[in-house]
Design a protein around this motif. Structure first.
Motif, PDB file in Angstrom:
ATOM      1  N   SER A 409      42.391  49.671  27.234  1.00  0.00           N
ATOM      2  CA  SER A 409      43.098  48.942  28.255  1.00  0.00           C
ATOM      3  C   SER A 409      42.080  48.236  29.181  1.00  0.00           C
ATOM      4  O   SER A 409      42.238  47.476  29.617  1.00  0.00           O
ATOM      5  N   ALA A 410      40.564  48.836  29.102  1.00  0.00           N
ATOM      6  CA  ALA A 410      39.538  47.817  29.949  1.00  0.00           C
ATOM      7  C   ALA A 410      39.268  46.622  29.270  1.00  0.00           C
ATOM      8  O   ALA A 410      39.116  45.666  29.916  1.00  0.00           O
ATOM      9  N   GLY A 411      39.439  46.422  27.950  1.00  0.00           N
ATOM     10  CA  GLY A 411      39.184  45.295  27.499  1.00  0.00           C
ATOM     11  C   GLY A 411      40.214  44.242  27.524  1.00  0.00           C
ATOM     12  O   GLY A 411      40.260  43.032  28.088  1.00  0.00           O
ATOM     13  N   VAL A 412      41.681  44.566  27.319  1.00  0.00           N
ATOM     14  CA  VAL A 412      42.786  43.798  27.437  1.00  0.00           C
ATOM     15  C   VAL A 412      43.223  43.491  28.866  1.00  0.00           C
ATOM     16  O   VAL A 412      44.169  42.551  29.299  1.00  0.00           O
ATOM     17  N   ALA A 413      42.643  43.993  29.826  1.00  0.00           N
ATOM     18  CA  ALA A 413      42.583  43.445  31.271  1.00  0.00           C
ATOM     19  C   ALA A 413      41.970  42.209  31.480  1.00  0.00           C
ATOM     20  O   ALA A 413      42.218  41.620  32.315  1.00  0.00           O
ATOM     21  N   PHE A 414      41.014  41.822  30.655  1.00  0.00           N
ATOM     22  CA  PHE A 414      40.449  40.705  30.628  1.00  0.00           C
ATOM     23  C   PHE A 414      41.545  39.363  30.607  1.00  0.00           C
ATOM     24  O   PHE A 414      42.153  39.203  30.090  1.00  0.00           O
ATOM     25  N   THR A 415      41.174  38.505  31.610  1.00  0.00           N
ATOM     26  CA  THR A 415      41.892  37.339  31.854  1.00  0.00           C
ATOM     27  C   THR A 415      41.422  35.914  31.172  1.00  0.00           C
ATOM     28  O   THR A 415      42.076  34.991  31.463  1.00  0.00           O
ATOM     29  N   GLY A 416      40.214  36.099  30.970  1.00  0.00           N
ATOM     30  CA  GLY A 416      39.554  34.822  30.710  1.00  0.00           C
ATOM     31  C   GLY A 416      38.900  33.953  31.764  1.00  0.00           C
ATOM     32  O   GLY A 416      38.655  32.733  31.738  1.00  0.00           O
ATOM     33  N   ASN A 417      38.983  34.639  32.912  1.00  0.00           N
ATOM     34  CA  ASN A 417      38.412  33.786  34.052  1.00  0.00           C
ATOM     35  C   ASN A 417      36.983  33.605  33.936  1.00  0.00           C
ATOM     36  O   ASN A 417      36.199  34.437  33.542  1.00  0.00           O
ATOM     37  N   ASN A 418      36.534  32.407  34.439  1.00  0.00           N
ATOM     38  CA  ASN A 418      35.038  31.805  34.132  1.00  0.00           C
ATOM     39  C   ASN A 418      34.323  32.437  35.203  1.00  0.00           C
ATOM     40  O   ASN A 418      34.627  32.800  36.426  1.00  0.00           O
ATOM     41  N   GLY A 419      32.799  32.513  34.774  1.00  0.00           N
ATOM     42  CA  GLY A 419      31.778  33.004  35.900  1.00  0.00           C
ATOM     43  C   GLY A 419      31.903  31.923  37.169  1.00  0.00           C
ATOM     44  O   GLY A 419      32.294  30.783  36.769  1.00  0.00           O
ATOM     45  N   ASP A 420      31.270  32.164  38.082  1.00  0.00           N
ATOM     46  CA  ASP A 420      31.472  31.300  39.414  1.00  0.00           C
ATOM     47  C   ASP A 420      29.828  30.883  39.569  1.00  0.00           C
ATOM     48  O   ASP A 420      29.731  30.202  40.595  1.00  0.00           O
ATOM     49  N   GLY A 421      28.892  31.171  38.825  1.00  0.00           N
ATOM     50  CA  GLY A 421      27.571  30.571  38.966  1.00  0.00           C
ATOM     51  C   GLY A 421      26.868  31.482  39.952  1.00  0.00           C
ATOM     52  O   GLY A 421      25.447  31.258  40.024  1.00  0.00           O
ATOM     53  N   SER A 422      27.240  32.929  40.367  1.00  0.00           N
ATOM     54  CA  SER A 422      26.390  33.596  41.185  1.00  0.00           C
ATOM     55  C   SER A 422      26.736  35.029  40.661  1.00  0.00           C
ATOM     56  O   SER A 422      27.739  35.369  40.393  1.00  0.00           O
ATOM     57  N   ILE A 423      25.687  35.786  40.766  1.00  0.00           N
ATOM     58  CA  ILE A 423      25.702  37.415  40.460  1.00  0.00           C
ATOM     59  C   ILE A 423      25.459  38.097  41.541  1.00  0.00           C
ATOM     60  O   ILE A 423      24.980  37.517  42.614  1.00  0.00           O
ATOM     61  N   ASP A 424      25.560  39.250  41.697  1.00  0.00           N
ATOM     62  CA  ASP A 424      25.316  40.053  43.137  1.00  0.00           C
ATOM     63  C   ASP A 424      23.918  40.436  43.474  1.00  0.00           C
ATOM     64  O   ASP A 424      22.932  39.922  42.387  1.00  0.00           O
ATOM     65  N   ALA A 425      23.755  40.842  44.376  1.00  0.00           N
ATOM     66  CA  ALA A 425      22.301  41.193  45.084  1.00  0.00           C
ATOM     67  C   ALA A 425      21.479  41.971  43.730  1.00  0.00           C
ATOM     68  O   ALA A 425      20.264  41.701  43.871  1.00  0.00           O
ATOM     69  N   THR A 426      22.340  42.863  43.274  1.00  0.00           N
ATOM     70  CA  THR A 426      21.460  43.877  42.187  1.00  0.00           C
ATOM     71  C   THR A 426      21.078  43.243  40.806  1.00  0.00           C
ATOM     72  O   THR A 426      20.558  43.808  40.027  1.00  0.00           O
ATOM     73  N   GLY A 427      21.946  42.114  40.673  1.00  0.00           N
ATOM     74  CA  GLY A 427      21.555  41.263  39.432  1.00  0.00           C
ATOM     75  C   GLY A 427      22.522  41.502  38.411  1.00  0.00           C
ATOM     76  O   GLY A 427      22.736  41.209  37.222  1.00  0.00           O
ATOM     77  N   GLU A 428      23.916  42.048  38.925  1.00  0.00           N
ATOM     78  CA  GLU A 428      25.088  42.157  37.961  1.00  0.00           C
ATOM     79  C   GLU A 428      25.970  41.137  38.075  1.00  0.00           C
ATOM     80  O   GLU A 428      26.301  40.519  39.283  1.00  0.00           O
ATOM     81  N   SER A 429      26.681  40.925  36.813  1.00  0.00           N
ATOM     82  CA  SER A 429      27.944  39.957  37.150  1.00  0.00           C
ATOM     83  C   SER A 429      28.904  40.708  38.209  1.00  0.00           C
ATOM     84  O   SER A 429      29.081  42.057  38.165  1.00  0.00           O
ATOM     85  N   ASN A 430      29.901  39.846  38.533  1.00  0.00           N
ATOM     86  CA  ASN A 430      30.744  40.328  39.594  1.00  0.00           C
ATOM     87  C   ASN A 430      32.118  39.485  39.438  1.00  0.00           C
ATOM     88  O   ASN A 430      32.686  39.189  40.585  1.00  0.00           O
ATOM     89  N   GLN A 431      32.685  39.333  38.335  1.00  0.00           N
ATOM     90  CA  GLN A 431      34.041  38.573  38.098  1.00  0.00           C
ATOM     91  C   GLN A 431      34.956  39.515  37.786  1.00  0.00           C
ATOM     92  O   GLN A 431      34.789  40.385  37.024  1.00  0.00           O
ATOM     93  N   SER A 432      36.070  39.329  38.687  1.00  0.00           N
ATOM     94  CA  SER A 432      37.153  40.268  38.371  1.00  0.00           C
ATOM     95  C   SER A 432      37.779  40.224  36.973  1.00  0.00           C
ATOM     96  O   SER A 432      37.615  38.965  36.350  1.00  0.00           O
ATOM     97  N   SER A 433      38.320  41.198  36.337  1.00  0.00           N
ATOM     98  CA  SER A 433      38.853  41.139  35.016  1.00  0.00           C
ATOM     99  C   SER A 433      37.593  41.281  33.816  1.00  0.00           C
ATOM    100  O   SER A 433      37.914  41.813  32.759  1.00  0.00           O
ATOM    101  N   TRP A 434      36.615  41.052  34.391  1.00  0.00           N
ATOM    102  CA  TRP A 434      35.457  41.302  33.346  1.00  0.00           C
ATOM    103  C   TRP A 434      35.100  42.632  32.791  1.00  0.00           C
ATOM    104  O   TRP A 434      35.162  43.657  34.012  1.00  0.00           O
ATOM    105  N   PRO A 435      35.035  43.095  31.561  1.00  0.00           N
ATOM    106  CA  PRO A 435      34.668  44.376  31.418  1.00  0.00           C
ATOM    107  C   PRO A 435      33.346  44.714  32.164  1.00  0.00           C
ATOM    108  O   PRO A 435      32.545  43.840  32.601  1.00  0.00           O
TER     109      PRO A 435
END
Ligand SMILES: [Ca+2]
Ligand SMILES: [Ca+2]
Ligand SMILES: [Ca+2]
Length: 481
Positions: A409-435
């Motif tokens: 279910s964690a995989g199929v929650a992905f909606t294919g939304n693109n990155g927005d060019g910025s990551i969080d202050a700790t260096g992690e990606s922070n896009q909704s729906s991404w694993p």
């Protein structure tokens, strides 16, 4: 595939990043200048195409811009105008805008093929008025068309059922029973590969990863490397010592958790960023978090495993046991046999159909990944270059491709939304729906690598869907958009 240009406007800070310009397949961006909100540069790259013969597609360069505030020294992602008329490109190129303004595609405006010489591009940015430094980045892509394709090959380990993915499939979703392969049901919001998208032509290279690191804060760099940025000049970033052909090193240490480090390629230890320093070798030791952060930062996104099969097979009928170049012929190659090792000219002495960087198991840990696009020449065909249907290189072998799977279910929650060019202050990606970048739930691997056996290379092989978040010497990846 490469980036690079570092432009200084009115900032008085000392800029310390410089890269050598490398050759072979590489995007080169030079002569950057800024006037008001317009940024102008020359772009060139090799082996470009736009064809009305199968695969009826074109290549392009995904161009995006980062700007550095002179006061905070932080690099931000520059939004670009979404109006094509705000940009300009000299012949033979054109600008293709995207709705979120996170970058543009630069591609041939007419049918043709061959190298693109230095061509002037002007892009309009939509950023606050200020005094900045700029970096322009370019990543080579191939266009994947909106069209039906065959999923599954009827024979490979764990394969999906042999079904067609169509507009109807994408619109209605797929039940677990119809999809097969131990999958959960897939909703219509999951990218099944029917719709058009672009795919990176190559795996992320070591130089691209270095250029990414060099726009991050100290804390972000700390998360995206193994050894802390405060370590001494010459410390390897991704492993304890030089191994598996990964030569990313600290060039200038960071300090006090505030000043970021500067990284460089130095696979032939000594002088950094020389022509034999592995800039074009696929980046290995990438965790899911590393790949996810790179893709978010570059405003791309991960691919689904259905998209992986579409990129490889295209609209051609499935072939039982086929590899990403469309045949069942495969011939093992490895990094020990290359000529001009670690240079932009790294090549394989004898190229035959089905040549692929794969292995015979763990006894081959003496090797490492090779230059991306190593088998492609100006005269090579799909089977001799190892190209996927749409022209993406090394979808089979070299380093693993990390994908979003349909196994949970964690995989199929992905909606294919693109990155927005910025990551969080700790260096992690922070896009909704991404694993999750931390636990990697919903991700897996496709296409094999330079160590594992040929079965993993098959287009429909799904024997490597195990969730593993960690770094390893055979793992890399690429993005789509
Ligand atoms: Ca060197
Ligand atoms: Ca690969
Ligand atoms: Ca983000």
């Amino acid at each position: 595939m490469r980036i690079v240009y570092f432009f200084r406007t009115l900032c008085v800070i000392i800029l310390i990043t410089l890269f050598s310009i490398s050759k072979a397949n590489n995007v080169q961006i030079t002569g950057t200048s800024v006037s008001g909100s317009n940024i102008t540069f020359n772009i060139s790259w090799d082996n470009s195409w736009n064809t009305n013969l199968a695969p009826n597609n074109w290549d392009a360069v995904w161009v995006f811009i980062k700007y550095q505030d002179c006061a905070t020294r932080l690099w931000n992602h520059a939004n670009l105008s979404t109006l094509i008329s705000d940009h300009s490109a000299a012949s033979p190129l054109q600008v293709e805008t995207v709705t979120d303004g996170k970058g543009v595609y630069i591609r041939r405006s007419a049918l043709g093929g061959g190298n693109i010489g230095a061509t002037s591009i002007t892009l309009k940015m939509t950023i606050p008025v200020g005094t900045y430094n700029y970096k322009v980045f370019g990543i080579e892509m191939v266009k994947v068309l909106q069209e039906n394709f065959d999923l599954g090959d009827g024979s490979s380990t764990g394969t999906y059922n042999s079904i067609a993915i169509t507009a109807t499939t994408q619109a209605s979703g797929l039940s677990a029973a119809i999809l097969g392969g131990g999958s959960v049901a897939v909703p219509s919001t999951f990218p099944m590969g029917y719709n058009e998208f672009y795919c990176m032509k190559y795996e992320i290279t070591q130089e691209q990863y270095v250029e990414f690191l060099n726009t991050l804060t100290y804390d972000q760099q700390k998360t995206r490397t193994v050894n802390d940025p405060i370590n001494a000049t010459g410390t390897y970033a991704m492993q304890a010592s030089y191994s598996y052909r990964n030569g990313i090193r600290i060039s200038l240490p960071g300090n006090n958790n505030t000043l970021p480090a500067v990284y460089a390629c130095d696979a032939t230890a000594g002088t950094e960023n020389s022509t034999n320093d592995g800039q074009n070798i696929a980046a290995n030791f990438l965790s899911w978090g590393d790949l996810s952060a790179y893709l978010d930062w570059s405003a791309l996104r991960p691919m689904s495993e259905l998209e992986f099969e579409k990129i490889c097979r295209g609209p051609l009928p499935r072939v039982a046991g086929e590899y990403p170049w469309g045949t069942t012929a495969i011939q093992a190659a490895n990094s020990s046999a290359v000529t001009s090792p670690l240079t932009p000219s790294e090549s394989y002495p004898t190229v035959v159909n089905g040549l692929c960087i794969y292995g015979i198991g763990t006894t081959q840990t003496i090797y490492g990944p090779v230059r991306v696009g190593i088998f492609a020449t100006s005269t090579s065909g799909r089977a001799s270059s190892g190209a996927s249907y749409y022209g993406a290189m090394e979808m089979g072998g070299n380093v693993w491709e990390r994908v979003v799977t349909t196994a949970s279910s964690a995989g199929v929650a992905f909606t294919g939304n693109n990155g927005d060019g910025s990551i969080d202050a700790t260096g992690e990606s922070n896009q909704s729906s991404w694993p999750s970048p931390i636990n990697a739930s919903g991700t897996g691997f496709r296409g094999g690598d330079y160590i594992n056996v040929s079965g993993f290379v098959r287009t429909s092989d799904r024997n490597s869907l195990v969730v593993q978040s960690n770094r390893s010497y055979e793992r890399g990846g690429r993005g789509v958009r």
